[in-house]
Scaffold this active site. Structure first.
Site, PDB file in Angstrom:
ATOM      1  N   LYS A   1      29.320  54.809  24.192  1.00  0.00           N
ATOM      2  CA  LYS A   1      30.626  54.841  24.830  1.00  0.00           C
ATOM      3  C   LYS A   1      30.586  55.962  25.868  1.00  0.00           C
ATOM      4  O   LYS A   1      30.043  57.031  25.590  1.00  0.00           O
ATOM      5  CB  LYS A   1      31.666  55.128  23.749  1.00  0.00           C
ATOM      6  CG  LYS A   1      33.019  55.587  24.242  1.00  0.00           C
ATOM      7  CD  LYS A   1      34.028  55.537  23.107  1.00  0.00           C
ATOM      8  CE  LYS A   1      35.265  56.347  23.424  1.00  0.00           C
ATOM      9  NZ  LYS A   1      36.469  55.780  22.807  1.00  0.00           N
TER      10      LYS A   1
ATOM     11  N   GLU B   1      39.758  47.684  18.326  1.00  0.00           N
ATOM     12  CA  GLU B   1      39.340  48.990  17.803  1.00  0.00           C
ATOM     13  C   GLU B   1      40.585  49.741  17.351  1.00  0.00           C
ATOM     14  O   GLU B   1      41.433  50.090  18.164  1.00  0.00           O
ATOM     15  CB  GLU B   1      38.617  49.772  18.908  1.00  0.00           C
ATOM     16  CG  GLU B   1      38.231  51.184  18.497  1.00  0.00           C
ATOM     17  CD  GLU B   1      37.679  51.997  19.674  1.00  0.00           C
ATOM     18  OE1 GLU B   1      37.024  51.424  20.564  1.00  0.00           O
ATOM     19  OE2 GLU B   1      37.926  53.213  19.707  1.00  0.00           O
TER      20      GLU B   1
ATOM     21  N   ARG C   1      43.401  57.792  13.997  1.00  0.00           N
ATOM     22  CA  ARG C   1      44.202  58.933  14.450  1.00  0.00           C
ATOM     23  C   ARG C   1      45.532  59.015  13.731  1.00  0.00           C
ATOM     24  O   ARG C   1      46.331  59.901  14.019  1.00  0.00           O
ATOM     25  CB  ARG C   1      44.504  58.808  15.951  1.00  0.00           C
ATOM     26  CG  ARG C   1      43.292  58.960  16.804  1.00  0.00           C
ATOM     27  CD  ARG C   1      43.654  58.797  18.266  1.00  0.00           C
ATOM     28  NE  ARG C   1      42.478  58.339  18.977  1.00  0.00           N
ATOM     29  CZ  ARG C   1      42.451  58.001  20.233  1.00  0.00           C
ATOM     30  NH1 ARG C   1      43.542  58.069  20.964  1.00  0.00           N
ATOM     31  NH2 ARG C   1      41.342  57.579  20.778  1.00  0.00           N
TER      32      ARG C   1
HETATM   33  C1  3PG Z   1      39.901  56.041  23.427  1.00  0.00           C
HETATM   34  O1  3PG Z   1      40.185  56.417  22.334  1.00  0.00           O
HETATM   35  O2  3PG Z   1      38.825  55.507  23.676  1.00  0.00           O
HETATM   36  C2  3PG Z   1      40.854  56.266  24.522  1.00  0.00           C
HETATM   37  O3  3PG Z   1      41.885  57.123  24.134  1.00  0.00           O
HETATM   38  C3  3PG Z   1      41.453  55.019  25.048  1.00  0.00           C
HETATM   39  O4  3PG Z   1      41.684  55.338  26.310  1.00  0.00           O
HETATM   40  P1  3PG Z   1      43.024  54.974  27.072  1.00  0.00           P
HETATM   41  O5  3PG Z   1      44.171  55.084  26.092  1.00  0.00           O
HETATM   42  O6  3PG Z   1      43.082  55.998  28.176  1.00  0.00           O
HETATM   43  O7  3PG Z   1      42.842  53.564  27.591  1.00  0.00           O
END
Ligand code: 3PG
Length: 210
Positions: A126, A38, A42
């Protein structure tokens, strides 16, 4: 593919700063056994990163994360994303994600949001931000009253916490960036990424999903 949740037990969530890193990164994850990636929308490099991975690493299933607007959904689909993930949802965003024809995961963190999605026929979601919003106890509490909902928890999960999530009856996979620590990415240590991806790929969901 009709559901993001059937793809893989662990979805690596990536922030790509430089599109040139996307292909070696996707190959490193794939070499470790993580076949989905994924790429979050950003950074200015994200859409190009999706495009190059879609073309040059066809064995990796590349999706777009942090899809926040209808334009994001359309641009990600045009770049070759094969699934869409959002940290939340609005009706407009849901319609746009659905309109791409791609499987998608809207984000939720409350029972009312879950019920709202179930009313619309959306069962795959999610759970974000997983650790901050209640973690394993929260999801365990939803399994009995809302058994139709299936989750990919993401946010704050690491290798130590992932197995507890994957053991829940309403969790099919987890997402996270723990196999992509900043130091390894900065050093372009792709072998290091592969080693962490191997550990993540060894995780399995509970019996209901196997
Ligand atoms: C996301 O975008 O789903 C989260 O920022 C990923 O989460 P993590 O970086 O805390 O694992």
């Amino acid at each position: 593919m009709d559901s993001v949740l059937g793809l893989t037990p662990v979805i690596p969530v990536v922030v790509v700063e430089d599109a040139d890193d996307a292909v070696p990164l996707a190959r490193a994850l794939l070499a470790g056994g993580l076949g989905a990636i994924e790429i979050t929308l950003r950074t200015p490099a994200a859409l190009e990163a999706i495009q190059v991975v879609a073309h040059e690493v066809p064995d990796a299933v590349v999706g777009a994360g942090t899809v926040l607007t209808p334009d994001h959904a359309a641009a990600a689909a045009a770049a070759g994303a094969r699934f869409l993930v959002s940290p939340g949802w609005t009706e407009r965003l849901l319609d746009a994600m659905c309109g791409t024809g791609l499987p998608y995961l809207p984000g939720v963190s409350t029972p009312s949001e879950v019920i709202d999605l179930l009313e619309r026929g959306v069962t795959d979601m999610k759970f974000f931000p997983a650790e901050a919003a209640g973690g394993v106890p929260f999801l365990r509490s939803l399994a009995s009253p809302l058994p139709q909902a299936r989750f990919c928890p993401t946010g704050g999960i690491d290798a130590a916490r992932a197995p507890e999530y994957l053991a829940l009856p309403n969790v099919a996979c987890v997402g996270g960036s723990w196999m992509l620590p900043k130091e390894l990415l900065a050093a372009r240590d792709w072998e290091g990424v592969t080693a962490l991806a191997k550990e993540a790929a060894a995780l399995r969901p509970g019996a209901r999903w196997s």
